[in-house]
Motif scaffolding. Structure first.
Motif, PDB file in Angstrom:
ATOM      1  N   ASP A  97      -1.497  -5.331 -31.370  1.00 38.33           N
ATOM      2  CA  ASP A  97      -2.228  -4.155 -31.290  1.00 38.33           C
ATOM      3  C   ASP A  97      -1.672  -3.340 -30.035  1.00 38.33           C
ATOM      4  OD1 ASP A  97      -3.965  -2.074 -31.769  1.00 38.33           O
ATOM      5  OD2 ASP A  97      -5.698  -3.269 -30.697  1.00 38.33           O
ATOM      6  N   PHE A  98      -0.910  -2.643 -30.400  1.00 44.80           N
ATOM      7  CA  PHE A  98       0.053  -1.690 -29.316  1.00 44.80           C
ATOM      8  C   PHE A  98       0.230  -0.193 -29.821  1.00 44.80           C
ATOM      9  CE2 PHE A  98       3.883  -2.046 -26.118  1.00 44.80           C
ATOM     10  CZ  PHE A  98       3.145  -1.406 -25.291  1.00 44.80           C
ATOM     11  N   PRO A  99      -1.068   0.495 -29.792  1.00 44.91           N
ATOM     12  CA  PRO A  99      -0.585   1.830 -30.456  1.00 44.91           C
ATOM     13  C   PRO A  99      -0.048   2.783 -29.439  1.00 44.91           C
ATOM     14  CG  PRO A  99      -2.810   1.355 -29.405  1.00 44.91           C
ATOM     15  CD  PRO A  99      -2.282   0.197 -29.615  1.00 44.91           C
ATOM     16  N   LEU A 100       0.298   2.412 -28.109  1.00 45.96           N
ATOM     17  CA  LEU A 100       1.110   3.508 -27.328  1.00 45.96           C
ATOM     18  C   LEU A 100       2.683   3.353 -27.863  1.00 45.96           C
ATOM     19  CD1 LEU A 100      -0.546   2.580 -23.748  1.00 45.96           C
ATOM     20  CD2 LEU A 100      -0.659   4.617 -25.252  1.00 45.96           C
ATOM     21  N   ALA A 101       3.021   2.182 -28.270  1.00 45.43           N
ATOM     22  CA  ALA A 101       4.442   2.014 -28.600  1.00 45.43           C
ATOM     23  C   ALA A 101       4.510   2.124 -30.457  1.00 45.43           C
ATOM     24  CB  ALA A 101       5.024   1.004 -28.135  1.00 45.43           C
ATOM     25  N   LEU A 102       3.568   1.630 -31.024  1.00 45.22           N
ATOM     26  CA  LEU A 102       3.847   1.421 -32.456  1.00 45.22           C
ATOM     27  C   LEU A 102       3.180   2.823 -33.000  1.00 45.22           C
ATOM     28  CD1 LEU A 102       2.932  -2.221 -32.449  1.00 45.22           C
ATOM     29  CD2 LEU A 102       5.016  -0.981 -32.671  1.00 45.22           C
ATOM     30  N   PRO A 136      -6.703   3.245 -22.974  1.00 46.75           N
ATOM     31  CA  PRO A 136      -7.298   2.305 -22.476  1.00 46.75           C
ATOM     32  C   PRO A 136      -8.309   1.296 -23.309  1.00 46.75           C
ATOM     33  CG  PRO A 136      -8.769   4.243 -22.609  1.00 46.75           C
ATOM     34  CD  PRO A 136      -7.164   4.582 -23.126  1.00 46.75           C
ATOM     35  N   GLY A 137      -8.515   0.164 -22.924  1.00 45.65           N
ATOM     36  CA  GLY A 137      -8.840  -1.043 -24.109  1.00 45.65           C
ATOM     37  C   GLY A 137      -9.778  -2.037 -23.770  1.00 45.65           C
ATOM     38  N   LEU A 138     -10.559  -1.676 -22.346  1.00 45.55           N
ATOM     39  CA  LEU A 138     -11.601  -2.758 -22.136  1.00 45.55           C
ATOM     40  C   LEU A 138     -12.751  -2.715 -23.119  1.00 45.55           C
ATOM     41  CD1 LEU A 138     -11.430  -1.816 -18.343  1.00 45.55           C
ATOM     42  CD2 LEU A 138     -10.537  -3.849 -19.529  1.00 45.55           C
ATOM     43  N   GLU A 139     -13.139  -1.402 -23.284  1.00 43.31           N
ATOM     44  CA  GLU A 139     -14.152  -1.414 -24.326  1.00 43.31           C
ATOM     45  C   GLU A 139     -13.970  -2.030 -25.658  1.00 43.31           C
ATOM     46  OE1 GLU A 139     -17.154  -0.383 -23.316  1.00 43.31           O
ATOM     47  OE2 GLU A 139     -16.495   0.358 -21.276  1.00 43.31           O
ATOM     48  N   LYS A 140     -12.909  -2.052 -26.032  1.00 47.04           N
ATOM     49  CA  LYS A 140     -12.521  -2.663 -27.260  1.00 47.04           C
ATOM     50  C   LYS A 140     -12.617  -4.297 -27.289  1.00 47.04           C
ATOM     51  CE  LYS A 140      -9.015  -1.350 -30.111  1.00 47.04           C
ATOM     52  NZ  LYS A 140      -7.698  -1.275 -30.607  1.00 47.04           N
ATOM     53  N   ILE A 141     -12.178  -5.013 -26.115  1.00 45.26           N
ATOM     54  CA  ILE A 141     -12.679  -6.269 -26.118  1.00 45.26           C
ATOM     55  C   ILE A 141     -14.055  -6.758 -25.806  1.00 45.26           C
ATOM     56  CG2 ILE A 141     -12.133  -8.085 -24.319  1.00 45.26           C
ATOM     57  CD1 ILE A 141      -9.720  -6.800 -23.246  1.00 45.26           C
ATOM     58  N   THR A 142     -14.808  -5.733 -25.157  1.00 45.99           N
ATOM     59  CA  THR A 142     -16.172  -5.833 -25.401  1.00 45.99           C
ATOM     60  C   THR A 142     -17.012  -5.895 -26.514  1.00 45.99           C
ATOM     61  OG1 THR A 142     -16.472  -4.924 -23.182  1.00 45.99           O
ATOM     62  CG2 THR A 142     -18.422  -5.041 -24.302  1.00 45.99           C
ATOM     63  N   LYS A 143     -16.225  -4.878 -27.607  1.00 45.27           N
ATOM     64  CA  LYS A 143     -16.663  -4.561 -28.746  1.00 45.27           C
ATOM     65  C   LYS A 143     -16.426  -5.925 -29.738  1.00 45.27           C
ATOM     66  CE  LYS A 143     -18.958  -2.270 -32.016  1.00 45.27           C
ATOM     67  NZ  LYS A 143     -20.276  -1.840 -31.952  1.00 45.27           N
ATOM     68  N   LEU A 144     -15.223  -6.411 -29.467  1.00 46.92           N
ATOM     69  CA  LEU A 144     -14.985  -7.449 -30.351  1.00 46.92           C
ATOM     70  C   LEU A 144     -15.754  -8.840 -30.079  1.00 46.92           C
ATOM     71  CD1 LEU A 144     -10.829  -7.109 -30.345  1.00 46.92           C
ATOM     72  CD2 LEU A 144     -12.416  -6.620 -32.273  1.00 46.92           C
ATOM     73  N   ARG A 145     -15.968  -8.796 -28.632  1.00 46.33           N
ATOM     74  CA  ARG A 145     -16.641 -10.196 -28.226  1.00 46.33           C
ATOM     75  C   ARG A 145     -18.060  -9.882 -28.982  1.00 46.33           C
ATOM     76  NH1 ARG A 145     -12.888 -13.604 -28.438  1.00 46.33           N
ATOM     77  NH2 ARG A 145     -11.735 -13.709 -26.413  1.00 46.33           N
ATOM     78  N   SER A 146     -18.674  -8.743 -29.051  1.00 48.66           N
ATOM     79  CA  SER A 146     -20.075  -8.438 -29.468  1.00 48.66           C
ATOM     80  C   SER A 146     -20.014  -8.829 -30.823  1.00 48.66           C
ATOM     81  CB  SER A 146     -20.575  -7.006 -29.153  1.00 48.66           C
ATOM     82  OG  SER A 146     -19.923  -6.205 -30.125  1.00 48.66           O
ATOM     83  N   GLU A 177      -9.843  -7.152 -17.667  1.00 48.77           N
ATOM     84  CA  GLU A 177      -9.782  -7.729 -18.972  1.00 48.77           C
ATOM     85  C   GLU A 177     -10.151  -9.186 -19.119  1.00 48.77           C
ATOM     86  OE1 GLU A 177      -5.813  -5.180 -20.616  1.00 48.77           O
ATOM     87  OE2 GLU A 177      -5.456  -7.064 -19.547  1.00 48.77           O
ATOM     88  N   MET A 178      -9.892  -9.866 -17.945  1.00 48.51           N
ATOM     89  CA  MET A 178     -10.517 -11.245 -18.164  1.00 48.51           C
ATOM     90  C   MET A 178     -11.979 -11.349 -18.263  1.00 48.51           C
ATOM     91  SD  MET A 178      -8.198 -13.423 -18.590  1.00 48.51           S
ATOM     92  CE  MET A 178      -8.951 -15.087 -18.116  1.00 48.51           C
ATOM     93  N   GLU A 179     -12.467 -10.355 -17.255  1.00 53.12           N
ATOM     94  CA  GLU A 179     -13.909 -10.193 -17.003  1.00 53.12           C
ATOM     95  C   GLU A 179     -14.651  -9.672 -18.481  1.00 53.12           C
ATOM     96  OE1 GLU A 179     -14.594  -7.954 -13.405  1.00 53.12           O
ATOM     97  OE2 GLU A 179     -13.173  -9.318 -12.100  1.00 53.12           O
ATOM     98  N   ARG A 180     -13.961  -8.783 -19.102  1.00 51.59           N
ATOM     99  CA  ARG A 180     -14.715  -8.520 -20.363  1.00 51.59           C
ATOM    100  C   ARG A 180     -14.443  -9.376 -21.658  1.00 51.59           C
ATOM    101  NH1 ARG A 180     -15.777  -2.960 -21.332  1.00 51.59           N
ATOM    102  NH2 ARG A 180     -15.694  -1.802 -19.468  1.00 51.59           N
ATOM    103  N   GLY A 181     -13.731 -10.447 -21.350  1.00 53.33           N
ATOM    104  CA  GLY A 181     -13.749 -11.597 -22.403  1.00 53.33           C
ATOM    105  C   GLY A 181     -12.458 -12.112 -22.760  1.00 53.33           C
ATOM    106  N   ALA A 182     -11.542 -11.529 -22.275  1.00 52.89           N
ATOM    107  CA  ALA A 182     -10.115 -12.079 -22.789  1.00 52.89           C
ATOM    108  C   ALA A 182      -9.899 -13.562 -22.384  1.00 52.89           C
ATOM    109  CB  ALA A 182      -9.105 -10.958 -22.021  1.00 52.89           C
ATOM    110  N   ASP A 183      -9.036 -14.183 -23.132  1.00 53.48           N
ATOM    111  CA  ASP A 183      -8.877 -15.428 -22.898  1.00 53.48           C
ATOM    112  C   ASP A 183      -7.414 -15.956 -21.896  1.00 53.48           C
ATOM    113  OD1 ASP A 183     -10.827 -16.666 -24.780  1.00 53.48           O
ATOM    114  OD2 ASP A 183      -9.739 -15.840 -26.153  1.00 53.48           O
ATOM    115  N   GLY A 184      -6.849 -14.616 -21.678  1.00 53.48           N
ATOM    116  CA  GLY A 184      -5.679 -14.911 -20.896  1.00 53.48           C
ATOM    117  C   GLY A 184      -4.774 -13.605 -21.114  1.00 53.48           C
ATOM    118  N   ALA A 185      -3.511 -13.788 -20.847  1.00 52.61           N
ATOM    119  CA  ALA A 185      -2.402 -12.846 -20.945  1.00 52.61           C
ATOM    120  C   ALA A 185      -1.461 -13.230 -21.938  1.00 52.61           C
ATOM    121  CB  ALA A 185      -2.040 -12.638 -19.404  1.00 52.61           C
TER     122      ALA A 185
END
Length: 320
Positions: free
Chosen positions: A140-145, A173-183, A207-215
């Motif tokens: 998911d890379f809208p800036l490039a794709l 920005p994508g922090l809110e997207k991570i939060t929404k997916l985890r919800s 991003e880690m604090e929002r629920g990402a599993d890593g990089a």
């Protein structure tokens, strides 16, 4: 070692090493592969956008895939980028990758997709093309794709394609997207999905604090990525941010559109990982002024992270 939705840690995005004349450098491929394992990466992603995959022919793509997977694929999972304008080529590379021992493949959407239904349909067809037994990563890379996938669209894709086990999250920005997916997961409307983040690690700390599993991204010092992921997972917030902040100026410099790969390859050459920082043409390179700026940044980072000292010393010698 098939990829699953429980995957965590740091999957480094690997560049493709070339000789100065543009030939693939197989010796540097081996050294680079070992380097990522030794840096603590829990996975490796090859033939992505920063891997210059679009500049390789079919035989070269096969060579790179087989050499890396066979060298380290039994140690850490290797994900192979298989994005292609046509499904026949995508299927061919996906099946080859899995046959030689890859853990999964990564698929990016073509820029021609405009509507939500088109996006969902495309990935359903891609799953059918590569085979439902092949675990795959949604990029998911809208800036490039130039393809925008809302959380609802991602939920639809995941629901329709059980083999989609991971999101390479690069919205910005994508922090809110991570939060929404985890919800969605917590309310039971979407199954568990591994979320690894990109964008050169620019927002990895939060991003880690929002629920990402890593990089799942690239940086000339993957040790930084692995440490931030580990410290964050252990709840050591201040330590994670302090280390991240020390590297942030160099991370930012490496993230320049069009120039970032030249910077990364230059630093990896300084570190002795690559024999050459060459890119396959059409290409860019770090100018003499840019190399001085990189040397300055390396020296600054080395004052906070001693692991950078060797590269800083090499950079000083190169521009002296």
């Amino acid at each position: 070692m098939n990829l699953t939705a429980t995957a965590r840690g740091t999957f480094a995005i690997a560049p493709t090493p070339f000789h100065d004349d543009g030939r693939i450098d197989e010796t540097s491929i081996d050294r680079m592969s070992d380097f990522y394992v030794e840096s603590g990466c829990t996975g490796l992603t090859i033939l992505g956008m920063m891997g210059e995959a679009q500049k390789l022919d079919a035989d070269e793509t096969r060579l790179v895939t087989e050499r890396i997977v066979r060298r380290i694929g039994s140690t850490i999972p290797v994900v192979v980028g298989v994005s292609s304008p046509g499904f026949a080529a995508m299927r061919s590379l996906a099946r080859l990758s899995m046959d030689v021992g890859a853990a999964g493949v990564m698929i990016a959407p073509p820029s021609t997709l405009k509507t939500d239904d088109q996006i969902v349909s495309y990935f359903a067809q891609a799953t059918e093309a590569i085979g439902s037994d092949v675990p795959w990563v949604l990029q998911d890379f809208p800036l490039a794709l130039n393809v925008v996938m809302t959380p609802d669209v991602i939920r639809r894709i995941v629901g329709a394609s059980p083999a989609c086990v991971m999101l390479k999250h690069e919205d910005w920005p994508g922090l809110e997207k991570i939060t929404k997916l985890r919800s969605f997961e917590s309310e039971g409307t979407m199954r568990r999905l591994s979320i690894l983040t990109g964008n050169g690690g620019l927002f990895l700390d939060f991003e880690m604090e929002r629920g990402a599993d890593g990089a799942m991204t690239g940086y000339a010092f993957p040790e930084l990525l692995t440490d931030v992921v580990t410290l964050s997972a252990e709840g050591k917030k201040d330590e994670a941010h302090d280390l991240f902040d020390a590297h942030l100026p160099l991370i930012r410099y490496e993230q320049q559109p069009g120039a970032g790969l030249a910077v990364r390859k230059h630093v990896l050459k300084l570190r002795g990982v690559l024999a050459s920082d060459a890119q396959r043409k059409p290409a860019t390179s770090a100018s003499p002024i840019a190399r001085k700026e990189i040397a300055y940044l390396l020296d600054r980072v080395a004052q906070k992270d001693k692991r950078v000292a060797q590269a800083a010393g090499a950079a000083k010698g190169a521009v002296a």
